[in-house]
Design a protein around this motif. Structure first.
Motif, PDB file in Angstrom:
ATOM      1  N   ARG A  14      -5.795  -4.103  -5.010  1.00 18.47           N
ATOM      2  CA  ARG A  14      -4.768  -4.145  -3.973  1.00 18.47           C
ATOM      3  C   ARG A  14      -5.429  -4.296  -2.602  1.00 18.47           C
ATOM      4  NH1 ARG A  14      -0.164  -2.787  -6.554  1.00 18.47           N
ATOM      5  NH2 ARG A  14      -0.443  -1.764  -8.549  1.00 18.47           N
ATOM      6  N   TYR A  15      -4.661  -4.764  -1.645  1.00 16.79           N
ATOM      7  CA  TYR A  15      -5.183  -4.881  -0.283  1.00 16.79           C
ATOM      8  C   TYR A  15      -5.676  -3.544   0.230  1.00 16.79           C
ATOM      9  CZ  TYR A  15      -3.834  -9.756   0.275  1.00 16.79           C
ATOM     10  OH  TYR A  15      -3.747 -11.117   0.151  1.00 16.79           O
ATOM     11  N   GLY A  16      -5.071  -2.463  -0.209  1.00 16.30           N
ATOM     12  CA  GLY A  16      -5.508  -1.132   0.203  1.00 16.30           C
ATOM     13  C   GLY A  16      -6.885  -0.756  -0.322  1.00 16.30           C
ATOM     14  N   ASP A  17      -7.400  -1.500  -1.319  1.00 16.75           N
ATOM     15  CA  ASP A  17      -8.732  -1.250  -1.857  1.00 16.75           C
ATOM     16  C   ASP A  17      -9.830  -1.860  -0.985  1.00 16.75           C
ATOM     17  OD1 ASP A  17      -7.593   0.022  -4.073  1.00 16.75           O
ATOM     18  OD2 ASP A  17      -7.485  -1.856  -5.215  1.00 16.75           O
ATOM     19  N   LEU A  18      -9.447  -2.718  -0.030  1.00 13.18           N
ATOM     20  CA  LEU A  18     -10.434  -3.345   0.846  1.00 13.18           C
ATOM     21  C   LEU A  18     -11.088  -2.304   1.739  1.00 13.18           C
ATOM     22  CD1 LEU A  18      -8.458  -6.500   2.044  1.00 13.18           C
ATOM     23  CD2 LEU A  18     -10.536  -6.501   0.629  1.00 13.18           C
ATOM     24  N   PRO A  19     -12.385  -2.473   2.031  1.00 21.19           N
ATOM     25  CA  PRO A  19     -13.001  -1.565   2.999  1.00 21.19           C
ATOM     26  C   PRO A  19     -12.384  -1.785   4.374  1.00 21.19           C
ATOM     27  CG  PRO A  19     -14.560  -3.265   2.278  1.00 21.19           C
ATOM     28  CD  PRO A  19     -13.308  -3.449   1.494  1.00 21.19           C
ATOM     29  N   PRO A  20     -12.332  -0.758   5.195  1.00 19.95           N
ATOM     30  CA  PRO A  20     -11.743  -0.912   6.533  1.00 19.95           C
ATOM     31  C   PRO A  20     -12.450  -2.024   7.314  1.00 19.95           C
ATOM     32  CG  PRO A  20     -12.250   1.388   6.066  1.00 19.95           C
ATOM     33  CD  PRO A  20     -12.844   0.579   4.951  1.00 19.95           C
ATOM     34  N   GLU A  21     -11.664  -2.775   8.059  1.00 20.99           N
ATOM     35  CA  GLU A  21     -12.207  -3.872   8.856  1.00 20.99           C
ATOM     36  C   GLU A  21     -11.594  -3.807  10.251  1.00 20.99           C
ATOM     37  OE1 GLU A  21     -12.062  -8.709   8.710  1.00 20.99           O
ATOM     38  OE2 GLU A  21     -12.181  -7.652   6.802  1.00 20.99           O
TER      39      GLU A  21
ATOM     40  N   GLY B  40      -9.824  -4.584  13.514  1.00 25.88           N
ATOM     41  CA  GLY B  40      -8.780  -5.538  13.869  1.00 25.88           C
ATOM     42  C   GLY B  40      -7.766  -5.794  12.767  1.00 25.88           C
ATOM     43  N   VAL B  41      -7.980  -5.220  11.574  1.00 24.23           N
ATOM     44  CA  VAL B  41      -7.049  -5.402  10.459  1.00 24.23           C
ATOM     45  C   VAL B  41      -6.277  -4.106  10.265  1.00 24.23           C
ATOM     46  CG1 VAL B  41      -6.810  -5.856   7.994  1.00 24.23           C
ATOM     47  CG2 VAL B  41      -8.517  -7.115   9.333  1.00 24.23           C
ATOM     48  N   HIS B  42      -4.975  -4.204  10.409  1.00 26.78           N
ATOM     49  CA  HIS B  42      -4.113  -3.036  10.241  1.00 26.78           C
ATOM     50  C   HIS B  42      -3.060  -3.384   9.198  1.00 26.78           C
ATOM     51  CE1 HIS B  42      -6.050  -1.340  13.741  1.00 26.78           C
ATOM     52  NE2 HIS B  42      -5.826  -2.486  14.375  1.00 26.78           N
ATOM     53  N   LEU B  43      -3.073  -2.663   8.092  1.00 28.22           N
ATOM     54  CA  LEU B  43      -2.146  -2.928   6.992  1.00 28.22           C
ATOM     55  C   LEU B  43      -1.074  -1.846   6.921  1.00 28.22           C
ATOM     56  CD1 LEU B  43      -4.733  -3.864   4.222  1.00 28.22           C
ATOM     57  CD2 LEU B  43      -3.293  -5.447   5.518  1.00 28.22           C
ATOM     58  N   SER B  44       0.167  -2.287   6.745  1.00 24.74           N
ATOM     59  CA  SER B  44       1.252  -1.335   6.506  1.00 24.74           C
ATOM     60  C   SER B  44       1.096  -0.768   5.095  1.00 24.74           C
ATOM     61  CB  SER B  44       2.605  -2.036   6.642  1.00 24.74           C
ATOM     62  OG  SER B  44       2.785  -2.943   5.556  1.00 24.74           O
ATOM     63  N   GLU B  45       1.836   0.262   4.777  1.00 20.91           N
ATOM     64  CA  GLU B  45       1.778   0.820   3.415  1.00 20.91           C
ATOM     65  C   GLU B  45       2.215  -0.222   2.391  1.00 20.91           C
ATOM     66  OE1 GLU B  45       0.312   3.669   2.401  1.00 20.91           O
ATOM     67  OE2 GLU B  45      -0.268   3.727   4.521  1.00 20.91           O
ATOM     68  N   THR B  46       3.210  -1.024   2.726  1.00 13.42           N
ATOM     69  CA  THR B  46       3.664  -2.090   1.817  1.00 13.42           C
ATOM     70  C   THR B  46       2.542  -3.093   1.589  1.00 13.42           C
ATOM     71  OG1 THR B  46       5.944  -1.831   2.549  1.00 13.42           O
ATOM     72  CG2 THR B  46       5.387  -3.918   1.495  1.00 13.42           C
TER      73      THR B  46
ATOM     74  N   SER C 131      -2.506 -13.554  -6.464  1.00 14.88           N
ATOM     75  CA  SER C 131      -2.524 -12.579  -5.379  1.00 14.88           C
ATOM     76  C   SER C 131      -1.239 -12.716  -4.581  1.00 14.88           C
ATOM     77  CB  SER C 131      -3.733 -12.792  -4.468  1.00 14.88           C
ATOM     78  OG  SER C 131      -3.644 -14.038  -3.826  1.00 14.88           O
ATOM     79  N   ASP C 132      -0.947 -11.684  -3.815  1.00 11.10           N
ATOM     80  CA  ASP C 132       0.108 -11.764  -2.813  1.00 11.10           C
ATOM     81  C   ASP C 132      -0.549 -12.272  -1.538  1.00 11.10           C
ATOM     82  OD1 ASP C 132       2.479 -10.732  -4.124  1.00 11.10           O
ATOM     83  OD2 ASP C 132       1.502  -8.773  -4.119  1.00 11.10           O
ATOM     84  N   ILE C 133       0.065 -13.230  -0.888  1.00  7.37           N
ATOM     85  CA  ILE C 133      -0.531 -13.738   0.343  1.00  7.37           C
ATOM     86  C   ILE C 133      -0.362 -12.715   1.457  1.00  7.37           C
ATOM     87  CG2 ILE C 133      -0.206 -16.169  -0.263  1.00  7.37           C
ATOM     88  CD1 ILE C 133       2.127 -16.154   1.791  1.00  7.37           C
ATOM     89  N   ASN C 134      -1.309 -12.722   2.369  1.00  7.94           N
ATOM     90  CA  ASN C 134      -1.252 -11.848   3.534  1.00  7.94           C
ATOM     91  C   ASN C 134      -1.767 -12.659   4.709  1.00  7.94           C
ATOM     92  OD1 ASN C 134      -2.306  -9.993   5.617  1.00  7.94           O
ATOM     93  ND2 ASN C 134      -1.647  -8.408   4.180  1.00  7.94           N
ATOM     94  N   GLU C 135      -0.944 -12.828   5.718  1.00  5.79           N
ATOM     95  CA  GLU C 135      -1.279 -13.687   6.846  1.00  5.79           C
ATOM     96  C   GLU C 135      -2.531 -13.248   7.594  1.00  5.79           C
ATOM     97  OE1 GLU C 135       2.170 -14.234   9.295  1.00  5.79           O
ATOM     98  OE2 GLU C 135       3.334 -15.029   7.622  1.00  5.79           O
ATOM     99  N   GLN C 136      -2.922 -11.982   7.477  1.00 13.97           N
ATOM    100  CA  GLN C 136      -4.137 -11.523   8.151  1.00 13.97           C
ATOM    101  C   GLN C 136      -5.403 -12.062   7.478  1.00 13.97           C
ATOM    102  OE1 GLN C 136      -4.191  -7.418   9.812  1.00 13.97           O
ATOM    103  NE2 GLN C 136      -2.332  -7.158   8.550  1.00 13.97           N
ATOM    104  N   PHE C 137      -5.270 -12.488   6.209  1.00 15.00           N
ATOM    105  CA  PHE C 137      -6.434 -12.944   5.461  1.00 15.00           C
ATOM    106  C   PHE C 137      -6.355 -14.414   5.060  1.00 15.00           C
ATOM    107  CE2 PHE C 137      -5.968  -8.395   4.707  1.00 15.00           C
ATOM    108  CZ  PHE C 137      -7.208  -7.943   5.087  1.00 15.00           C
ATOM    109  N   CYS C 138      -5.209 -15.046   5.268  1.00 11.37           N
ATOM    110  CA  CYS C 138      -5.010 -16.443   4.880  1.00 11.37           C
ATOM    111  C   CYS C 138      -5.060 -17.339   6.107  1.00 11.37           C
ATOM    112  CB  CYS C 138      -3.657 -16.628   4.192  1.00 11.37           C
ATOM    113  SG  CYS C 138      -3.515 -15.711   2.662  1.00 11.37           S
TER     114      CYS C 138
END
Length: 148
Positions: free
Chosen positions: A33-40, A42-48, A69-76
């Motif tokens: 999941r995106y929540g498994d990514l190490p903190p970066e 400038g990247v702030h992810l909501s709980e969703t 995967s689910d797309i996420n505009e912060q990474f695409c």
């Protein structure tokens, strides 16, 4: 060499792959999941967003893995736009001895979807059908019944 399909979803990857797992069987070899990514910075992810699928792999057989995967505009790439149901089809080709499996896959995968062409015998000696599943993924099932 393997040629695998990689699908993109907009928040439905987990539901889609739970469905595909119920049809094809097997277990996920990877689900992150995106929540498994190490903190970066400038990247702030909501709980969703943290709960969304970063990568999932479902082995179908020894030669094929379905991934997504689910797309996420912060990474695409911001210039790439998600379009559900583009001109890409996943094609499953089976031999005559697998006619029952062709029917099972067509019926199971097309549940709550939209059938484009019913599974029926064709002029090229195959049992063929096409549909868009409930998650907007286009599929073709082809079971070659006769030599051409």
């Amino acid at each position: 060499m393997q040629l695998n399909h990689y699908l993109n979803f907009q928040g439905e990857a987990e539901a889609a792959f739970t469905f595909y797992k119920s049809v094809f069987g097997g277990e996920f070899s990877v689900i992150t999941r995106y929540g498994d990514l190490p903190p970066e910075e400038g990247v702030h992810l909501s709980e969703t967003e943290k709960n969304a699928i970063l990568h999932v792999s479902l082995p179908i057989n020894e030669y094929t893995v379905l991934m997504a995967s689910d797309i996420n505009e912060q990474f695409c790439n911001p210039n790439s736009i998600f379009t559900q149901g583009n001109n890409h089809y996943i094609s499953i080709n089976l031999s005559a001895s697998q006619e029952d499996e062709a029917k099972r896959l067509f019926n199971a995968l097309s549940i709550q979807g939209q059938v484009e062409m019913p599974l029926e015998k064709t002029f090229w000696g195959a049992l063929y059908g096409a549909f868009t599943d409930q998650f907007g993924i286009k599929w073709m099932i082809n079971c070659q019944l006769e030599d051409i």
